[in-house]
Design an enzyme around this catalytic site. Structure first.
Site, PDB file in Angstrom:
ATOM      1  N   LEU A 137      51.742  60.255  20.843  1.00  0.00           N
ATOM      2  CA  LEU A 137      52.389  58.997  20.486  1.00  0.00           C
ATOM      3  C   LEU A 137      53.533  58.737  21.468  1.00  0.00           C
ATOM      4  O   LEU A 137      54.513  59.480  21.506  1.00  0.00           O
ATOM      5  CB  LEU A 137      52.912  59.057  19.052  1.00  0.00           C
ATOM      6  CG  LEU A 137      51.886  59.512  18.001  1.00  0.00           C
ATOM      7  CD1 LEU A 137      52.567  59.821  16.680  1.00  0.00           C
ATOM      8  CD2 LEU A 137      50.812  58.453  17.826  1.00  0.00           C
ATOM      9  N   ASP A 138      53.397  57.682  22.235  1.00  0.00           N
ATOM     10  CA  ASP A 138      54.354  57.386  23.296  1.00  0.00           C
ATOM     11  C   ASP A 138      55.710  56.964  22.736  1.00  0.00           C
ATOM     12  O   ASP A 138      55.791  56.141  21.816  1.00  0.00           O
ATOM     13  CB  ASP A 138      53.792  56.265  24.183  1.00  0.00           C
ATOM     14  CG  ASP A 138      54.730  55.870  25.297  1.00  0.00           C
ATOM     15  OD1 ASP A 138      55.015  56.717  26.154  1.00  0.00           O
ATOM     16  OD2 ASP A 138      55.192  54.708  25.294  1.00  0.00           O
ATOM     17  N   VAL A 186      58.297  57.604  20.725  1.00  0.00           N
ATOM     18  CA  VAL A 186      58.464  57.261  19.309  1.00  0.00           C
ATOM     19  C   VAL A 186      59.909  56.915  18.961  1.00  0.00           C
ATOM     20  O   VAL A 186      60.165  56.331  17.901  1.00  0.00           O
ATOM     21  CB  VAL A 186      57.951  58.392  18.391  1.00  0.00           C
ATOM     22  CG1 VAL A 186      56.467  58.619  18.586  1.00  0.00           C
ATOM     23  CG2 VAL A 186      58.737  59.683  18.587  1.00  0.00           C
ATOM     24  N   HIS A 187      60.852  57.246  19.842  1.00  0.00           N
ATOM     25  CA  HIS A 187      62.239  56.829  19.585  1.00  0.00           C
ATOM     26  C   HIS A 187      62.383  55.316  19.652  1.00  0.00           C
ATOM     27  O   HIS A 187      63.409  54.776  19.219  1.00  0.00           O
ATOM     28  CB  HIS A 187      63.204  57.499  20.584  1.00  0.00           C
ATOM     29  CG  HIS A 187      62.765  57.386  22.008  1.00  0.00           C
ATOM     30  ND1 HIS A 187      61.969  58.338  22.614  1.00  0.00           N
ATOM     31  CD2 HIS A 187      62.982  56.445  22.954  1.00  0.00           C
ATOM     32  CE1 HIS A 187      61.736  57.981  23.875  1.00  0.00           C
ATOM     33  NE2 HIS A 187      62.338  56.830  24.096  1.00  0.00           N
ATOM     34  N   GLU A 236      56.131  61.842  21.901  1.00  0.00           N
ATOM     35  CA  GLU A 236      57.132  61.872  22.962  1.00  0.00           C
ATOM     36  C   GLU A 236      58.421  61.299  22.405  1.00  0.00           C
ATOM     37  O   GLU A 236      58.427  60.227  21.787  1.00  0.00           O
ATOM     38  CB  GLU A 236      56.690  61.036  24.162  1.00  0.00           C
ATOM     39  CG  GLU A 236      57.732  61.031  25.275  1.00  0.00           C
ATOM     40  CD  GLU A 236      57.626  59.843  26.215  1.00  0.00           C
ATOM     41  OE1 GLU A 236      58.188  59.929  27.317  1.00  0.00           O
ATOM     42  OE2 GLU A 236      56.995  58.837  25.850  1.00  0.00           O
ATOM     43  N   HIS A 239      61.781  70.876  30.953  1.00  0.00           N
ATOM     44  CA  HIS A 239      61.511  70.293  32.268  1.00  0.00           C
ATOM     45  C   HIS A 239      62.805  70.040  33.022  1.00  0.00           C
ATOM     46  O   HIS A 239      62.939  70.393  34.205  1.00  0.00           O
ATOM     47  CB  HIS A 239      60.736  68.979  32.143  1.00  0.00           C
ATOM     48  CG  HIS A 239      60.699  68.200  33.431  1.00  0.00           C
ATOM     49  ND1 HIS A 239      61.720  67.336  33.790  1.00  0.00           N
ATOM     50  CD2 HIS A 239      59.810  68.189  34.446  1.00  0.00           C
ATOM     51  CE1 HIS A 239      61.438  66.826  34.981  1.00  0.00           C
ATOM     52  NE2 HIS A 239      60.288  67.316  35.393  1.00  0.00           N
ATOM     53  N   HIS A 240      63.768  69.408  32.351  1.00  0.00           N
ATOM     54  CA  HIS A 240      65.002  69.013  33.034  1.00  0.00           C
ATOM     55  C   HIS A 240      65.768  70.229  33.550  1.00  0.00           C
ATOM     56  O   HIS A 240      66.331  70.190  34.650  1.00  0.00           O
ATOM     57  CB  HIS A 240      65.884  68.209  32.084  1.00  0.00           C
ATOM     58  CG  HIS A 240      65.271  66.917  31.610  1.00  0.00           C
ATOM     59  ND1 HIS A 240      64.153  66.373  32.194  1.00  0.00           N
ATOM     60  CD2 HIS A 240      65.627  66.072  30.603  1.00  0.00           C
ATOM     61  CE1 HIS A 240      63.851  65.224  31.569  1.00  0.00           C
ATOM     62  NE2 HIS A 240      64.721  65.036  30.607  1.00  0.00           N
ATOM     63  N   VAL A 270      57.171  62.450  37.584  1.00  0.00           N
ATOM     64  CA  VAL A 270      56.735  62.239  38.961  1.00  0.00           C
ATOM     65  C   VAL A 270      56.715  60.748  39.277  1.00  0.00           C
ATOM     66  O   VAL A 270      57.321  60.286  40.239  1.00  0.00           O
ATOM     67  CB  VAL A 270      55.335  62.849  39.193  1.00  0.00           C
ATOM     68  CG1 VAL A 270      54.840  62.537  40.607  1.00  0.00           C
ATOM     69  CG2 VAL A 270      55.366  64.357  38.975  1.00  0.00           C
TER      70      VAL A 270
END
Length: 614
Positions: A262-263, A265-266, A300, A328-329, A396
């Site tokens: 789910l892209d 979601v915030h 996400e 990742h960060h 990226v």
């Protein structure tokens, strides 16, 4: 849990197609069948603004439009196929025709997923669902157990990341439409590979978005970075929620998708008594019972909030997992030295240790970048609830020049980064091409037909990267060349270094899938120690014997170190050394067997894996 209403064109063999559309403000709705006699049928109004009619002569492939108030001809908002693009007629789809051969497939649990994120249009030269099938043996050979497709909902043109989709139910026509997607999913299951589909429920793209002609799909209560927010809690929101619940269920039920990502979601704004995500989980759970198989929901988010994955009885929404950006960060900033934008909150060595032991780095801490306190404590949440990566489409593709880590780090450091992801306790995800060090960039691209929109996108990209003017101009997102430059070369078959890197990834994945200590990796079953000045990380997995000792040198210099006296006693046997010539390294003189406390030299940018000897 609300009762759902079927929408769209529902074909039943021997009966015809039932057309149902939600248009609460319309006075009249007709369906115009673009068949031989151009038949037009008036729909009957039902409760809550739904309109419906049965067309006995509308079979699979029939093109149709809805006519609203005898004025506007529009495609179906719940269209399952747009064969001629976003502005033309919709087409009826028959879900009973496809010959599925995956009846024995029951999916894979999160703990077994090695996810491979890919973009359909650039993963192969052809850029279609069916062309991916040819690459599945290579992915299986690598050890991948799940592919994650960037959004495939119909977007304008044939070049797009997918986040400009405007028909959430329709698989992109240029990729091969619904038939092509089914063939891909079926082939994946034959190879015992799960399929994760990225879906966008926080906004809709601008071109071809006719939802406002039908009803209040959007609300002015909130704004998203991409325009008006979808209406999940304002007047008439029950039916907008129904639209997206039905969408999720369609992908899982009719396309046999195993999991949804789910892209953002915030940016799903909902202050109602039951959040959209919680109710979505309830509907999917009901489908699991009907289909007798599990479905995974991942999300996400950039809020570091355990509410997404906590069970409902703990105040959560009950999703299965979420992307974990902190990891990742931390890796990116430590190894590249970049500190611009949101990276300014990262770059401290101790954050790597915290990310491994406690998950969220910002777990109630003040964020200098956001100028506010951020996050909750995820220490007690199991590691399987978090998906990690060192590269993805966002990290990226949202760079001005779309550089992969291949361009930013040494070959040796790429192997160390692979170890950080694949040897972490979290669910690992790779970005297409990362496993062999793909050199082509992954750029931002679109193919809009609205000239004003094209210029707006170009202007927006230039303004976004004005700070980086010294690096040149951002590539033109509308240019076909930008799209073509983003396609994978798959050059590892003729490039020795790339093949060695791929073989190293393959070895790490094999270890991840077979080592007893990594069968159920989790934070309570690890020991983590970090020599901050030297950037030497000691990561010991001890959930099951034999324990694994993973040792990383994340600096570009040789480092003297010693094996820790851990709670796991005994000698350690070297099982993998990234500096070995087999993996393209310069070689390193490290004993085959080491004792706790023994001192030795770690090569620069390296990872060693040792296993406890019996």
């Amino acid at each position: 849990m609300s009762i759902l209403r079927r929408i769209g064109a529902d074909y039943t063999p021997g009966r015809g197609t039932t057309f149902t559309v939600w248009a609460p403000e319309a006075e009249k709705v007709e369906v115009l069948l673009q068949n031989a006699d151009k038949k037009k049928i008036t729909l009957q109004r039902e409760a809550f603004g739904y309109w419906t009619a049965l067309a006995e002569d509308a079979g699979p492939g029939t093109r149709y439009m809805y006519t609203l108030n005898e004025e506007k001809d529009r495609p179906d908002p719940a269209s399952q196929f747009q064969p001629d693009g976003v502005h033309k007629a919709s087409a009826v789809v028959d879900h009973t025709r496809f010959n599925w051969t995956d009846k024995n497939w029951k999916g894979l649990p999160l703990k077994q997923l090695i996810i491979y994120e890919l973009h359909v249009g650039t993963f192969t030269e052809e850029g279609t669902f069916e062309s991916i099938i040819q690459q599945l043996p290579e992915l299986k050979d690598l050890g991948i157990t799940a592919i994650e497709l960037m959004p495939v909902a119909q977007f304008p043109g044939n070049r797009n990341w997918g986040y400009d989709g405007v028909y959430p139910f329709a698989a992109q026509n240029s990729y091969g439409g619904p038939e092509g997607l089914k063939k891909l999913v079926n082939a994946c299951h034959e190879q015992e590979i799960a399929v994760v589909l990225d879906v966008v429920y926080n906004h809709m793209g601008p071109e071809g978005n006719y939802l406002n002609d039908y009803g209040p799909y959007f609300t002015q209560k909130y704004n998203t970075p991409w325009g008006s927010a979808l209406n999940f809690d304002d007047a008439h929101s029950d039916h907008v929620r129904n639209f997206f619940f039905q969408n999720a269920l369609m992908w899982l039920r009719d396309f046999h998708i195993d999991a949804l990502r789910l892209d953002a979601v915030h940016a799903i704004y909902d202050t109602g008594a039951k959040h959209f995500l919680q109710e979505l989980r309830e509907h999917v759970t009901q489908l699991e019972q009907q289909e007798n198989r599990p479905f995974i929901l991942t999300a996400e988010t950039d809020l570091s909030d355990v509410r997404l994955v906590n069970p409902v009885d703990k105040g959560g929404y009950g999703l299965d997992a979420q992307w974990f950006d902190d990891y990742h960060h931390v890796i990116h900033t430590l190894l590249t030295g970049e500190r611009e934008g949101y990276y300014e909150d990262y770059g401290k060595p101790e954050q790597l240790k915290k990310a491994l032991e406690h998950t969220f780095v910002y777990n109630g801490l003040y964020s200098e970048h956001r100028k506010k306190t951020l996050g909750t404590d995820a220490t007690d949440n199991p590691a399987r609830q978090f998906i990690v990566c060192s590269q993805n489409h966002d990290q990226v593709g949202n760079r001005m020049l779309g550089e992969r880590l291949t361009e930013l780090l040494s070959f040796e450091m790429l192997k160390a980064v692979a170890g950080l992801v694949l040897l972490s306790p979290y669910v690992p995800m790779l970005f297409m091409g990362e496993e062999y060090g793909e050199e082509n960039p992954f750029l931002y691209f679109v193919s809009h037909t609205d000239k004003d929109l094209v210029e707006a996108v170009r202007k927006g990209r230039k303004e976004e990267f004005a700070y980086f003017a010294s690096k040149g101009e951002a590539p033109d997102p509308q240019s076909e060349e930008t799209f073509n430059r983003s396609k994978l070369q798959r050059s590892y078959t003729s490039n020795e270094k790339q093949n060695q890197l791929r073989e190293f990834y393959k070895q790490l994945i094999q270890l991840r899938r077979t080592a007893p200590a990594l069968a159920k990796p989790d934070k309570p079953y690890m020991e983590v120690n970090l020599e901050e000045e030297q950037l030497v990380l000691h990561l010991i997995h001890k959930g099951k014997e034999p324990a694994l000792y993973c040792l990383f040198n994340l600096s570009n210099q040789t480092q003297e170190t010693a094996l820790l006296n851990t709670t796991v006693s005994g000698d350690w046997k070297l099982v993998l050394n990234s500096a070995d010539a087999a993996w393209g390294g310069a070689g390193a003189d490290i004993a085959e067997s080491l004792k706790a406390g023994s001192t030795f030299t770690l090569p620069p940018a390296s990872v060693l894996i040792l296993q406890k000897q019996k």
